[in-house]
Scaffold this active site. Structure first.
Site, PDB file in Angstrom:
ATOM      1  N   ASP A   1       0.845  -1.197   0.000  1.00 50.78           N
ATOM      2  CA  ASP A   1       0.000   0.000   0.000  1.00 50.78           C
ATOM      3  C   ASP A   1       0.879   1.244   0.000  1.00 50.78           C
ATOM      4  OD1 ASP A   1      -2.711   1.251   0.447  1.00 50.78           O
ATOM      5  OD2 ASP A   1      -1.679   1.973   2.255  1.00 50.78           O
TER       6      ASP A   1
ATOM      7  N   GLU B   1       1.511  -0.656  -5.225  1.00 49.54           N
ATOM      8  CA  GLU B   1       0.575   0.404  -5.530  1.00 49.54           C
ATOM      9  C   GLU B   1       1.357   1.708  -5.649  1.00 49.54           C
ATOM     10  OE1 GLU B   1      -3.340   2.709  -3.709  1.00 49.54           O
ATOM     11  OE2 GLU B   1      -1.655   2.205  -2.416  1.00 49.54           O
TER      12      GLU B   1
END
Length: 712
Positions: free
Chosen positions: A422, A451
């Protein structure tokens, strides 16, 4: 595997063994030393920096590996290009901004000795220019290893004659490359890591190979490898075989199970749905103990779990560590791999470390104050992204923070098959390089997904195997917005009355991803999806990089709700027929309408579910739809710009398919020349053909998707 998660988050030590939880596998970065890793390749205008305020920019730094909290580390320049006055900052984890193009040699003085690191600084580059791509290989001769590369620039099918190739040997390895691009075999007595960079108007992401002697210090003999060569070639940046073409399924962990008993056990009870679909990889959004657990209202994002309070404890409302491990085992019994959502850019502001950092009366205040980045410490104003309260950014410039986070990675890598990172852009590149080396050295099958928004090709080539394809996703959204049929509430007007459900967040402000990124290509109509795929090459993505293709995820609104059923089917079909690994966000296939609503277990849209099952079956069974099959543009004519045609070709089998997509309402007519079979491989039905106009052989009616076998 049963492991204690009795972890004291305030002290950072377990109650049982007096230290950080130890992984069974014995993870170690590199050779276990503090050497900072592979050569670095940067430009003089970007450098190696990690300041506050870079909300959408990738961070980087110079850091010792296997860091020790409290140890002394010192960086200095050994050699630099003429005219340079650049020096690294005076920190254990340093920043460095080269001021003159050329090769720099830096020294890291660490407790285990002095380590040298090469930094190659290229001139400032125009980022609007396409970036080269390079693939490194080698041939084993009688007495020498000959290096070779394939280097290309987007828009060219051949190696660009204007590109120069630079080779580098890892500073940790004892070998030299001759002027003729060869290495004597007798010099490869231990593992040798070689890097290549293509240089034109811009420089490429480096590629690497490892030369491993068939016997000797590595302990690898000919009988183990089955080779008669004195040296074998390994490609450390390649993804695990199981990743390529694997359909991925993301669940919002606390909204996917049965809502009367939302636990790991009830998630396991629902795995038959994934197995029947044909899913290979399950991505679980965070399930650790977090501030945003069950009961978090939707105006605070729902129970998302992205603000961690304890990195070594699962949310007790979901179950125990043993329950989680049983879920992983149940997935493995179905040949489904499990990906852990790793959140190490920030913590919750209720994490014990942060509470100690802001409380001067806390006994560990001095220790943890430096674990976070601050805009202004006296005002207790932490560095955050996008003004998001409650998730202060960790300071990866602190060796103690890095050592702690490595123990987090080690702990979970023992149980899961991969990591999805993340806010990967908020963690320095050097740290991801260390993590990649650490986990893949222990397990070559371990998988890393990043990400970055917008996607950053620097994350490839030794950091992550796969990237979120935000360019395709944002392009699909632009197409949906241009053709979708929604009413004033943003719902598909044909089904608006059926869309109210518990947890629906249609009244919320724009979804997270829509707040800060728009990476769609500058092209009109459905043909823009082909430009989105071509953008990978223009950006200079590493040749081994895989791409996660998605219509929606936990940070976006539901495509079905925004743009309607016809557009959603076409967008979904695009992710299963274009190069990359397709992903479904839970409920996409069953007609769920709220971004983070409970899974609609008792209200499936059966027709939509059957549609996605057919897509997955076709994708898994036809070689021309595999990730490595060529994407080819076709000449076509359509009665709407919401339609597109393209071909996919498998170079191994020679089989080809033609894919026709239509994002708008009703039926489009698409005319093509190519010789085709007239049975739709997706539906199994004969296609509906009308009278073609002059110059075209076929006029095919397309609702959402038609896939046709080409006739050789």
């Amino acid at each position: 595997m049963n492991r204690s998660n009795e972890f004291d988050p305030t002290s950072g030590r377990t109650a049982t063994d007096g230290g950080t939880p130890e992984a069974d596998r014995g993870f170690e970065s590199g050779d276990g030393s503090h050497h900072p890793g592979p050569p670095r390749f940067v430009t003089v205008d970007d450098g190696i920096v990690n300041p506050n305020g870079r909300e959408m920019e990738t961070r980087d730094d110079l850091a010792p590996r296997n860091p020790e909290a409290g140890a002394a580390y010192d960086w200095r320049i050994l050699e630099s290009p003429a005219g340079s006055t650049a020096e690294p900052t005076d920190d254990p984890v340093a920043e460095f901004e080269p001021d003159v193009p050329g090769v720099y040699t830096l020294a890291l003085e660490a407790p285990d000795g002095i380590h040298q690191l090469t930094v190659r600084a290229f001139p400032a580059e125009d980022e609007s220019d396409p970036r080269p791509r390079v693939s490194l290989d080698a041939a084993i001769g009688d007495d020498r290893i000959e290096l070779s590369v394939t280097a290309t620039v987007a828009g060219s099918d051949r190696a660009d004659d204007d590109l120069e190739i630079e080779y580098y040997v890892d500073d940790r390895d004892d070998a030299e490359i001759g002027p003729d691009g060869t290495i004597p075999i007798e010099n490869v007595t231990d593992r040798v890591r070689v890097y290549a960079v293509a240089v034109g108007d811009r420089h490429s992401v480096p590629d690497a190979i490892e030369l491993v002697p068939a016997s000797g210090a590595e302990g690898v003999d000919d009988t183990d490898t089955g080779t008669t060569e004195p040296v074998r070639i390994e490609r450390p940046f390649e993804p695990p075989d199981w990743v390529t073409d694997a359909p991925v399924y993301e669940i919002f962990t606390r909204r996917f199970p049965d809502q009367d008993e939302p636990t790991f056990e009830s998630i396991a009870d629902r795995l038959d749905h994934l197995e029947t679909l044909g899913i290979d990889v399950l991505w679980l959004t965070p399930f650790l103990e977090a501030e945003s657990g069950f009961g978090t209202p939707m105006d605070h994002g729902g129970p998302h779990g992205y603000n961690t309070r304890d990195y070594f404890a699962v949310d007790p409302d979901l179950g125990t560590m043993a329950d989680f491990e049983a879920l992983v085992d149940a997935c493995h019994d179905r040949d489904i791999r499990v990906v852990f959502d790793l959140v190490i850019n920030h913590t919750a502001d209720t994490h014990p470390f942060y509470e100690a950092a802001v409380d001067e009366s806390h006994p560990d205040h001095e220790r943890y104050r430096d674990w976070y980045r601050w805009e202004e410490f006296e005002a207790r104003d932490p560095d955050t992204y996008f003004g998001w309260d409650g998730i202060p950014n960790l300071d990866h410039g602190n060796p103690a923070v890095r050592a702690y986070l490595l123990s987090v990675v080690d702990f979970w890598a023992e149980t899961v098959d991969g990591i999805r990172a993340d806010v990967a852009w908020g963690v320095p590149l050097s740290f991801w390089t260390e993590i990649h080396d650490r986990v893949t050295s222990a397990d070559s099958e371990f998988f890393l997904l990043d990400e970055t928004l917008p996607s950053d090709v620097e994350m490839g080539g030794g950091r992550f195997h796969m990237h979120h394809d935000d360019v395709l996703r944002d392009t699909l959204e632009s197409i949906g917005a241009s053709v979708g049929t929604t009413d004033e509430t943003g719902r598909d007007s044909a089904n608006a009355d059926d869309r109210e459900s518990e947890g629906s967040d249609d009244s919320e402000a724009d979804a997270v991803a829509d707040e800060f990124t728009d990476s769609g290509v500058d092209a009109d109509g459905a043909t823009a999806i082909l430009e989105a795929i071509a953008e990978r090459d223009r950006r200079g993505a590493h040749p081994d990089s895989e791409w996660l293709l998605y219509v929606e995820n936990h940070d976006t609104d539901r495509y079905l709700t925004q743009y309607g059923r016809d557009a959603q089917r076409a967008a979904g079909a695009a992710t299963f027929t274009l190069p990359g690994s397709p992903m479904l966000y839970y409920g996409q296939e069953t007609g769920a309408t709220g971004r983070r609503e409970p899974m609609n277990w008792d209200a499936f849209d059966d027709d939509l579910l059957a549609f996605y099952r057919r897509l997955i079956d076709l994708r898994r069974s036809h070689p021309a739809l595999a990730s490595d099959a060529r994407l080819e543009r076709l000449e076509f004519e359509a009665d709407t710009d919401a339609a597109v045609a393209f071909a996919r070709a498998d170079p191994a089998s020679g089989r080809q398919v033609v894919v026709l997509l239509h994002f708008g309402e009703g039926t489009a007519t698409v005319e093509i020349d190519d010789p085709i079979e007239t049975t739709d491989l997706c539906s199994g039905d004969p296609v509906s053909e009308g009278d073609s106009t002059e110059g075209w052989n076929h006029a095919i009616a397309v609702d959402s998707v038609v896939v046709l076998e080409s006739v050789a």
